[in-house]
Scaffold this motif. Sequence first.
Motif, mmCIF file in Angstrom:
data_model
loop_
_atom_site.group_PDB
_atom_site.id
_atom_site.type_symbol
_atom_site.label_atom_id
_atom_site.label_comp_id
_atom_site.label_asym_id
_atom_site.label_seq_id
_atom_site.Cartn_x
_atom_site.Cartn_y
_atom_site.Cartn_z
ATOM 1 N N THR A 103 0.939 -1.251 0.128
ATOM 2 C CA THR A 103 0.097 -0.160 0.150
ATOM 3 C C THR A 103 0.967 1.414 0.122
ATOM 4 N N SER A 104 0.597 2.150 -1.099
ATOM 5 C CA SER A 104 1.616 3.290 -1.185
ATOM 6 C C SER A 104 0.957 4.259 0.077
ATOM 7 N N SER A 105 2.005 5.039 0.439
ATOM 8 C CA SER A 105 1.727 5.870 1.593
ATOM 9 C C SER A 105 0.617 6.976 1.481
ATOM 10 N N GLU A 106 0.275 7.478 0.349
ATOM 11 C CA GLU A 106 -0.750 8.270 -0.053
ATOM 12 C C GLU A 106 -2.212 7.549 -0.133
ATOM 13 N N ASP A 107 -2.201 5.953 0.010
ATOM 14 C CA ASP A 107 -3.440 5.238 0.018
ATOM 15 C C ASP A 107 -3.344 4.578 1.544
ATOM 16 N N VAL A 108 -2.379 4.840 2.330
ATOM 17 C CA VAL A 108 -2.603 4.145 3.809
ATOM 18 C C VAL A 108 -3.824 4.881 4.613
ATOM 19 N N SER A 109 -4.648 4.145 5.022
ATOM 20 C CA SER A 109 -5.904 4.340 5.771
ATOM 21 C C SER A 109 -5.352 4.625 7.247
ATOM 22 N N ASP A 110 -6.237 5.334 8.008
ATOM 23 C CA ASP A 110 -5.929 5.665 9.326
ATOM 24 C C ASP A 110 -6.064 4.387 10.021
ATOM 25 N N ASP A 111 -6.997 3.377 9.697
ATOM 26 C CA ASP A 111 -7.404 2.422 10.316
ATOM 27 C C ASP A 111 -6.134 1.489 10.086
ATOM 28 N N LEU A 112 -5.322 1.264 8.780
ATOM 29 C CA LEU A 112 -4.296 0.348 8.676
ATOM 30 C C LEU A 112 -3.122 1.058 9.566
ATOM 31 N N TRP A 113 -2.868 2.189 9.373
ATOM 32 C CA TRP A 113 -1.745 2.688 10.071
ATOM 33 C C TRP A 113 -1.688 2.506 11.790
ATOM 34 N N LEU A 114 -2.957 2.865 12.306
ATOM 35 C CA LEU A 114 -3.073 2.570 13.878
ATOM 36 C C LEU A 114 -3.211 1.045 14.207
ATOM 37 N N PRO A 157 10.562 -4.393 -4.028
ATOM 38 C CA PRO A 157 9.666 -3.239 -4.674
ATOM 39 C C PRO A 157 8.563 -2.743 -3.918
ATOM 40 N N GLN A 158 8.145 -3.453 -2.749
ATOM 41 C CA GLN A 158 6.788 -3.172 -2.178
ATOM 42 C C GLN A 158 7.105 -1.924 -1.226
ATOM 43 N N PRO A 159 5.898 -1.143 -1.274
ATOM 44 C CA PRO A 159 5.828 0.068 -0.350
ATOM 45 C C PRO A 159 5.303 -0.466 1.134
ATOM 46 N N GLN A 160 5.890 -0.001 2.170
ATOM 47 C CA GLN A 160 5.306 -0.528 3.267
ATOM 48 C C GLN A 160 5.806 0.436 4.350
ATOM 49 N N THR A 161 5.389 1.692 4.269
ATOM 50 C CA THR A 161 6.023 2.626 5.258
ATOM 51 C C THR A 161 5.453 2.482 6.668
ATOM 52 N N PRO A 162 4.107 2.283 6.808
ATOM 53 C CA PRO A 162 3.685 1.784 8.254
ATOM 54 C C PRO A 162 4.498 0.970 9.092
ATOM 55 N N TYR A 163 4.761 -0.436 8.411
ATOM 56 C CA TYR A 163 5.357 -1.333 9.075
ATOM 57 C C TYR A 163 6.939 -0.903 9.150
ATOM 58 N N ASN A 164 7.557 -0.420 8.157
ATOM 59 C CA ASN A 164 9.086 0.092 8.384
ATOM 60 C C ASN A 164 9.108 1.018 9.656
ATOM 61 N N VAL A 165 8.282 2.081 9.732
ATOM 62 C CA VAL A 165 8.204 2.894 10.867
ATOM 63 C C VAL A 165 7.824 2.070 12.210
ATOM 64 N N SER A 166 7.021 1.192 12.041
ATOM 65 C CA SER A 166 6.804 0.437 13.334
ATOM 66 C C SER A 166 7.833 -0.119 13.950
ATOM 67 N N LYS A 167 8.856 -0.900 13.011
ATOM 68 C CA LYS A 167 9.987 -1.557 13.378
ATOM 69 C C LYS A 167 11.128 -0.654 13.890
ATOM 70 N N ALA A 168 11.319 0.541 13.066
ATOM 71 C CA ALA A 168 11.985 1.468 13.337
ATOM 72 C C ALA A 168 11.862 2.057 15.233
ATOM 73 N N ALA A 169 10.563 2.144 15.262
ATOM 74 C CA ALA A 169 10.194 2.439 16.767
ATOM 75 C C ALA A 169 10.659 1.352 17.613
ATOM 76 N N VAL A 170 10.474 0.095 17.218
ATOM 77 C CA VAL A 170 10.874 -0.854 18.125
ATOM 78 C C VAL A 170 12.426 -0.926 18.557
ATOM 79 N N HIS A 171 13.137 -0.889 17.356
ATOM 80 C CA HIS A 171 14.578 -0.451 17.675
ATOM 81 C C HIS A 171 15.066 0.446 18.608
#
Length: 258
Positions: A103-114, A157-171
């Motif tokens: 899911t591209s960042s511009e299409d990420v819903s509030d629900d998915l992010w949360l 090649p896949q966009p996955q900003t929410p997941y990446n951000v969540s794991k950076a937070a874990v680190h």
Amino acid sequence: MSFKQRFDLPGDVAVVTGGGRSIGYQTALALGEAGAHVVIIEPRAEMGEEAVKDLTARGYKAELFEGDVTDSARMTAIADELAARGTPATILINNAGIGDSGTSSEDVSDDLWLKIMNVNVNGVFWCSRAFGAHMVKAGKGSIVNLGSMSGTIANRPQPQTPYNVSKAAVHHMTRSMAAEWAQHKVRVNAVAPTYIETPMVSANPANLERLPIWLNDTPMGRMGQADEVAAAILFLASDAASLITGAVLPVDGGFTCW
């Protein structure tokens, strides 16, 4: 103490969130084999029961607590119950997590992010707070968080900003808690795996197209296996890593070298 004995966990109570399958189950198996009393936390009782059944059949001590890591009150209740009966957790493996990609960042819903942040970030904190409080009080403990190489790099090649951000937070949560709790002899570390060959990954048709790119970006040219991650977790959880805290250990086949 011999070098081999440093990996042994007799008398330890090891909590594994999401310990019913894949990396979580392999980690529970590794900890049980090392002599720990394994406590699996799973929101799906049937999956957890199967894991406990298999562990006990192998002669290991294991039990199940049904619960969801996003329920902070439930995590605190489990931690307090273990402590009240005289078996507080001395090891915590924050394995439970969810992923989403494509899911591209511009299409990420509030629900998915949360949803992703609630499990991958809040859940790790709720569990660390609940079980870590008893470790701090006892002056002993080891926490290992499941991070990801995605907390360091941006996947393709896949966009996955929410997941990446969540794991950076874990680190960074790992480093922050490690610095705070070192004075209490509580170590906090993380592993950062590459793509792991699991049924969930293999079942996604989109991954068949992504796989050649993933492997091309990996110096070792292959995906990882769940037991390889579990072995690294065992190391960090045990006294073999007694001088290590605040580390984020890459278990990525060299992915982050390029």
